[in-house]
Design an enzyme around this catalytic site. Structure first.
Site, short mmCIF file in Angstrom:
data_model
loop_
_atom_site.label_atom_id
_atom_site.label_comp_id
_atom_site.label_asym_id
_atom_site.label_seq_id
_atom_site.Cartn_x
_atom_site.Cartn_y
_atom_site.Cartn_z
N ASP A 48 26.98 48.82 -49.62
CA ASP A 48 25.95 48.44 -50.58
C ASP A 48 25.19 49.67 -51.07
OD1 ASP A 48 24.41 46.77 -52.11
OD2 ASP A 48 23.17 46.05 -50.45
N SER A 92 21.34 42.73 -54.53
CA SER A 92 22.15 42.44 -53.34
C SER A 92 22.48 40.96 -53.24
CB SER A 92 21.41 42.90 -52.08
OG SER A 92 21.31 44.30 -52.03
N GLU A 354 29.74 44.89 -44.33
CA GLU A 354 28.72 45.52 -45.18
C GLU A 354 28.02 46.64 -44.42
OE1 GLU A 354 25.21 44.35 -48.27
OE2 GLU A 354 25.35 43.09 -46.48
N ASP A 359 22.34 51.28 -48.69
CA ASP A 359 21.41 50.74 -49.68
C ASP A 359 19.97 50.89 -49.23
OD1 ASP A 359 21.02 49.21 -52.20
OD2 ASP A 359 20.25 47.69 -50.87
N ASP A 401 27.45 46.66 -55.42
CA ASP A 401 26.92 45.97 -56.60
C ASP A 401 25.93 46.81 -57.39
OD1 ASP A 401 24.28 45.55 -55.25
OD2 ASP A 401 25.44 44.19 -54.00
#
Length: 524
Positions: A48, A92, A354, A359, A401
């Site tokens: 992420d 997210s 993940e 992130d 993303d």
């Protein structure tokens, strides 16, 4: 070889035909997949927040400017487009819902639904199934696994199995993982869950475990930054309830190692596993300066060690949360077990991994934390590649993303602490803006030093940030294994966030679904 296909329901077929006609009328080129009689395992890796800039920084720091990281060796690639139905930047929760359902949804609130709060709609997936690709897989007998170095309620994993109106409803998200979604009570949980988030499984007021007496009726982890402990208000002990379903529960490094030894020594052993290695996220996602002020420094690691002596993951030495399993270690163990489950079931497995740390550290402008999260993500890819080389009927697919913080690398004098640079010089001193840079310990600290390049040179650099938010950035999806060539063949010009679902569905179920671009997800 695994077999089996899925067919679209009448509603889904009509909706997809309407979407195709609408997209053609609008001048949108619709990339179409071809069906396949071959099905296989899916390993979806979601690092992420990682843009190409993040991967370049990680390569420079951990491997060298001219080296190849594991991410670099994934052979197939396509440019990823991650906008939501209502905003240009991926979120997210919205991105995960799109990956899990195959339709663009609203970005700010969607979590297994389309929309926010009471207005959130329960939707059909692109296959017309009333749930995500993972719920469809579970309910058709496919073994599944979730791995996250954040907490298990993080949307990148939990949106594949839970449906809520707000991403902050952690206790409800976890309840649905166990009990099933509203209206679908009795659904089975994933076979393997390895992550943080212990506090969402235990009632508020649960006592802390003594180091020598860890049981399922006390908590192991307290958040090292906030001090938060168990949070359930319904009085349920979900650890006990998972155990009653036959799950092996592990929460410490010692318990993880014992499980790994048992799995490696007995090739028939394939237990359902719930591993929870932190109260919330396994990482400590605050700026470097806050880690130092909180005393999250490991005295056993030299200040000049490339890994840093900041405690980025887990808790202080001497506590039960010290030295938690990494994302790669969890992935490697999960792959071993889930492959055995797949053989027993006679069906391919689905696994979502993940590295939320990339992130969250990026959203806190913590450079060494972000670089460490990226190293863990590369290690996850390497573990998946080792597995895929032994099990060719497996797709490895990566996608992020969004781009967390807009991380950038800039050259710096190796003999000076990093400082800042001017932004937007207007010529009026009162309007000048100075952007601080990150060194190895945050602001005004020594610069980072790369691994040697092809000429044997190690070069100093600082890290700058666009800010703390997620930005659209430059995201590159990469893949290896079964159906990975579709990134080059079908998606060479564009790999939409909805196409993540399509490629996973093709691999897991053998059915090529039309694109949903231009279409709103149907109500359930």
């Amino acid at each position: 070889m695994f077999g089996g296909k899925r067919t679209l329901g009448l509603i889904g077929t009509i909706a997809l035909l309407i979407a195709t006609v609408s997209a053609v009328a609008a001048g949108t080129e619709i990339p179409e997949l071809r069906g396949s009689s071959r099905t296989g395992n899916v390993i979806f890796i979601h690092p992420d927040g990682s843009g190409i800039n993040h991967w370049a920084a990680a390569r420079i720091y951990w491997y060298g400017p001219d080296a190849l990281s594991p991410w670099d060796t994934l052979p197939e690639m396509a440019a990823y487009r991650g906008h939501m139905a209502d905003i240009l930047t991926g979120t997210s929760n919205g991105g995960a819902t799109t990956h899990a359902f195959g339709y663009k949804v609203e970005g700010l609130g969607s979590f297994g639904k389309d929309g926010d709060g009471d207005a959130a709609r329960s939707i059909l997936a692109l296959s017309s199934y009333p749930g995500s690709i993972m719920r469809e897989a579970i309910n058709h007998g496919h073994p599944v696994a979730l791995v996250n170095d954040g907490d298990i309620a993080e949307p990148g994993t939990a949106a594949f199995v839970s449906e809520v109106g707000n991403r902050n409803l952690d206790n409800e998200i976890v309840r649905q993982i166990l009990d099933g979604r509203p209206g679908f009570e009795g659904e089975q949980p994933p076979h393997i869950i390895l992550a943080g988030g212990e506090r969402f499984f235990l009632p508020a007021g649960t006592p802390q475990c003594a180091p020598e007496a860890v049981t399922l009726d006390c908590y192991v982890h307290r958040d090292p930054i906030t001090g938060a402990g168990p949070s359930r208000e319904d009085g349920r002990n979900l650890l006990r309830e998972f155990e009653a379903k036959g799950y092996v529960i592990v929460r410490t490094r010692a318990e993880f190692e014992a499980l790994r030894e048992r799995v490696n020594s007995d090739r028939r052993y394939a237990p359902n596993v719930l591993g929870l290695f932190a109260a919330d996220d396994i990482f400590n996602d605050v700026p470097e300066e806050r880690l130092i002020s909180a005393g999250l420094v490991d005295p056993s690691i030299d200040v000049n060690d490339k890994r840093t002596n900041l405690i980025l993951f887990g808790s202080q030495p001497g506590t039960l949360g010290y030295n938690p399993p990494t994302a790669a270690e969890m992935t490697d163990l999960a792959l071993t077990i889930i492959q055995r489950c797949a053989r027993q079931a006679g069906k391919p497995f689905m696994m979502v991994v993940e590295t939320e740390s990339v992130d969250n550290f990026g959203n806190n402008d913590n450079a060494i934390g972000t670089l460490t999260g990226l190293k863990h993500a590369n290690d996850v890819i390497e573990a998946a590649q080792r597995f895929q080389q032994r099990n060719r009927n497996t797709l490895i697919l990566t996608a992020a993303d969004s781009d967390a913080g807009g991380m950038q690398v800039g050259a710096w004098n190796p003999n000076q602490n990093v400082a800042g640079y001017n932004n937007n010089p207007t010529g009026v001193s009162a309007q000048n803006v100075s952007s601080p840079l990150d060194g190895r310990y945050g602001r005004n600290s020594p610069p980072f030093l790369s691994e040697p390049d092809a000429y044997g040179k190690r070069m100093a650099f600082a890290v700058s940030w666009v800010g703390t938010p997620d930005v659209s950035g430059g995201i590159l999806s990469r893949a290896q294994g079964l159906n990975s060539a579709e990134l080059r063949r079908t998606f060479r010009g564009r790999f939409d966030n909805t196409d993540v679902y399509r490629l996973m569905y093709l691999t897991l179920f053998g059915t090529a679904l039309p694109s949903s671009i231009g279409q709103t997800a149907p109500n359930r």
